[in-house]
Design a protein around this motif. Structure first.
Motif, short mmCIF file in Angstrom:
data_model
loop_
_atom_site.label_atom_id
_atom_site.label_comp_id
_atom_site.label_asym_id
_atom_site.label_seq_id
_atom_site.Cartn_x
_atom_site.Cartn_y
_atom_site.Cartn_z
N ALA A 1 0.84 -1.20 0.00
CA ALA A 1 0.00 0.00 0.00
C ALA A 1 0.87 1.25 0.00
O ALA A 1 0.58 2.24 -0.69
CB ALA A 1 -0.90 -0.02 1.22
N LEU A 2 1.95 1.20 0.78
CA LEU A 2 2.85 2.36 0.81
C LEU A 2 3.42 2.64 -0.57
O LEU A 2 3.51 3.78 -1.01
CB LEU A 2 3.99 2.09 1.80
N VAL A 3 3.80 1.53 -1.21
CA VAL A 3 4.38 1.71 -2.55
C VAL A 3 3.35 2.35 -3.48
O VAL A 3 3.67 3.22 -4.30
CB VAL A 3 4.86 0.35 -3.11
N GLN A 4 2.09 1.95 -3.34
CA GLN A 4 1.03 2.53 -4.16
C GLN A 4 0.92 4.03 -3.94
O GLN A 4 0.63 4.78 -4.87
CB GLN A 4 -0.31 1.89 -3.82
N LYS A 5 1.13 4.43 -2.68
CA LYS A 5 0.92 5.84 -2.38
C LYS A 5 2.17 6.68 -2.56
O LYS A 5 2.19 7.86 -2.27
CB LYS A 5 0.45 5.97 -0.93
N ARG A 6 3.23 6.04 -3.04
CA ARG A 6 4.48 6.77 -3.16
C ARG A 6 4.37 7.92 -4.14
O ARG A 6 5.09 8.91 -4.05
CB ARG A 6 5.59 5.81 -3.61
N HIS A 7 3.48 7.81 -5.12
CA HIS A 7 3.44 8.83 -6.19
C HIS A 7 3.02 10.17 -5.62
O HIS A 7 3.37 11.22 -6.17
CB HIS A 7 2.51 8.40 -7.32
N TYR A 8 2.27 10.14 -4.49
CA TYR A 8 1.93 11.42 -3.85
C TYR A 8 3.19 12.15 -3.45
O TYR A 8 3.34 13.35 -3.68
CB TYR A 8 1.08 11.18 -2.60
N LEU A 9 4.10 11.41 -2.86
CA LEU A 9 5.35 12.01 -2.41
C LEU A 9 6.10 12.60 -3.59
O LEU A 9 6.60 13.73 -3.52
CB LEU A 9 6.20 10.92 -1.73
N PHE A 10 6.16 11.83 -4.68
CA PHE A 10 6.87 12.32 -5.84
C PHE A 10 6.22 13.58 -6.39
O PHE A 10 6.90 14.52 -6.78
CB PHE A 10 6.95 11.25 -6.92
N ASP A 11 4.88 13.59 -6.40
CA ASP A 11 4.17 14.78 -6.90
C ASP A 11 4.52 15.99 -6.05
O ASP A 11 4.77 17.08 -6.58
CB ASP A 11 2.66 14.53 -6.86
N VAL A 12 4.50 15.76 -4.74
CA VAL A 12 4.79 16.89 -3.86
C VAL A 12 6.20 17.40 -4.11
O VAL A 12 6.44 18.61 -4.20
CB VAL A 12 4.63 16.44 -2.39
N MET B 1 8.07 24.90 -7.88
CA MET B 1 7.84 26.18 -7.21
C MET B 1 9.14 26.88 -6.94
O MET B 1 9.26 28.10 -7.15
CB MET B 1 7.10 25.93 -5.89
N ALA B 2 10.13 26.09 -6.46
CA ALA B 2 11.42 26.73 -6.17
C ALA B 2 12.04 27.33 -7.43
O ALA B 2 12.57 28.45 -7.41
CB ALA B 2 12.36 25.71 -5.54
N LEU B 3 11.95 26.55 -8.50
CA LEU B 3 12.49 27.06 -9.77
C LEU B 3 11.78 28.33 -10.19
O LEU B 3 12.40 29.32 -10.60
CB LEU B 3 12.34 26.00 -10.86
#
Lengths: 226, 260
Positions: B149-160, B167-169
């Motif tokens: 399940a964590l692996v499934q939700k990893r894309h949120y982290l990448f999106d953030v 934003m920084a750029l």
């Protein structure tokens, strides 16, 4: 009176057929074997008791002595069960017969001693002389130790016979005394009856203790000689 | 050929395993006749000897006391006719049987419970092993599931993270743009104020000051032709206190340092 007192010790014969064989073989029916992990209460209790006794008795032996476990366990079960069954009314106890007890004691003792002499000759011979005896006493002490060694099987057999027979006789005599006193004075009869009850309790204990003592002594002789 | 070849296996009367194979374990009834299953508890008895059915059998004809009267009569007949004679053995019978009955009545239940407890301990031990194994596997399954399940939700982290970097750029770009804007404005303001000063005051004041303002040679590198507010802060303009810096719409690219 004499005739009545010792009739319970005659080996039972029905129409010339020796019933005593069946009587000796009967206690084996009371120890059923079960291959199951979970059996009925009777078998569970027997297995537990056997495990307890064998652990307590055979733990002091080395591996050579522990090969005798089956022999000693069947011995204690046989003597215990025959003694206890003999306490029931009108029953015959095989262990009251000296012939039978000699037949049990001599082979077991001889087996232990001969094993000792064959495998550890020096140590077995050394048993004849206790440590630290003053030199002038040695010849006499060796003779005494030899006598005490050869008296061991006799002592085993006679001890068992005498204890069980004496117990049965006492029960019979005190029962007779109670019967005779019933018509004379009931109170004394009641006292005698109380004595009889206490004696019965003692006999139950003696039956089991004698079995234990017999087996323990055989195991002791074994321990000395392995 | 294999059967004919002499081997120890085929030498015996029965081949090994044949006798055991003919004994069928637990597949069907142990007897050949249809035998009813054993009941859990034995039949009820009174006095440990007489079955309850006997009392029920006599009940319709003789009532409750019937069997007891029958028993009493039988015992009295045995005693009076000396079919059973009272001997010294009788008293030993009474004491022995009485002792046994007393012991059984007092300790029977507890001994039975002890036996049951022994069996239960055996089963509990094995059950413990089984349950531990099951639990271990279940825990492994749960951990595996949660990690999936964590692996499934990893894309949120990448999106953030992606958003953060974007934003920084963006911020950096805007900051630099603003800086550039400021710098350009700075230079343009200077040049405009110089122009204004030149236009309004004339070269007379310029010569009076001794060409102070000439020293400030601003580098006007950016020739951007865009409409911005240009405000010059040259020293000359501040001293004068003149508000001669006018906001000039510079559509014409300023050719100053390079051209002069």
């Amino acid at each position: 009176m004499n005739e009545n007192l010792f009739t319970s010790f005659i080996t039972p014969v029905i129409l010339g057929l020796p019933l005593v064989t069946l009587i000796v073989l009967f206690p084996s029916l009371l120890f059923p074997t079960s291959n199951r992990l979970v059996s009925n209460r009777f078998v569970t209790l027997q297995q537990w008791m056997l495990q307890l006794v064998s652990k307590q008795m055979m733990s002091t032996h080395n591996s050579k002595g522990q090969t005798w476990t089956l022999m000693l366990m069947s011995l204690i079960l046989f003597i215990g069960s025959t003694n206890l069954l003999g306490l029931l009314p009108h029953s015959f106890t095989p262990t009251t017969q000296l012939s039978m007890n000699l037949g049990m004691a001599i082979p077991l003792w001889a087996g232990a001693v001969i094993t000792g002499f064959r495998n550890k000759t020096k140590a077995s011979l050394a048993h004849f002389l206790p440590q630290g005896t003053p030199t002038p006493l040695i010849p006499m002490l060796v003779i005494i130790e030899t006598i005490s060694l050869f008296i061991q099987p006799m002592a085993l057999a006679v001890r068992l016979t005498a204890n069980i027979t004496a117990g049965h006789l006492l029960i019979h005599l005190i029962g007779g005394a109670t019967l005779a006193l019933m018509s004379i004075s009931t109170t004394t009869a009641l006292i005698t009856f109380t004595i009889l009850i206490l004696l019965t309790i003692l006999e139950f204990a003696v039956a089991m203790i004698q079995a234990y003592v017999f087996t323990l002594l055989v195991s002791l002789y074994l321990h000395d000689n392995t | 050929a294999a059967a004919a070849a002499p081997s120890l296996k085929n030498a015996a009367l029965l081949r090994p395993g044949v006798l055991q194979a003919t004994r069928i374990f637990h597949t069907g009834q142990p007897n050949l006749a249809p035998v009813p299953p054993l009941p859990e508890h034995g039949g009820k008895v009174r006095f440990g000897l007489l079955p309850e059915e006997f009392f029920q059998f006599l009940y319709p004809k003789t009532g409750v006391t019937g069997p007891y009267v029958l028993g009493t009569g039988l015992i009295l007949r045995l005693l009076s006719k000396e079919i059973y004679a009272i001997t010294p053995e009788t008293f030993s019978v009474i004491s022995t049987i009485g002792f046994l009955v007393y012991i059984v009545k007092k300790h029977g239940a507890s001994v039975g419970e002890f036996a049951d407890k022994l069996n239960e301990q055996k089963i509990a031990q094995l059950e413990e092993v089984k349950q531990a194994s099951i639990k271990q596997i279940q825990d492994a399954i749960d951990m595996e599931k949660s990690q999936q399940a964590l692996v499934q939700k990893r894309h949120y982290l990448f999106d953030v993270q992606r958003n953060n970097i974007a934003m920084a750029l963006e911020v950096t770009y805007r900051e630099q743009l603003h800086r550039v804007y400021r710098e350009v404005k700075n230079r343009l303001d200077y040049h405009i104020s110089v122009q204004n000063y030149d236009a309004s005051e004339g070269t007379r004041a310029h010569d009076k000051l001794g060409g102070e303002a000439c020293g400030a040679e601003h580098l006007c590198t950016a020739g951007e032709g865009n409409s911005r507010q240009v405000h010059c802060r040259s020293k000359a303009a501040r001293k004068e206190g003149s508000s001669s810096a006018s906001y000039v719409n510079t559509s014409i690219p300023i050719k100053t340092a390079r051209n002069s």
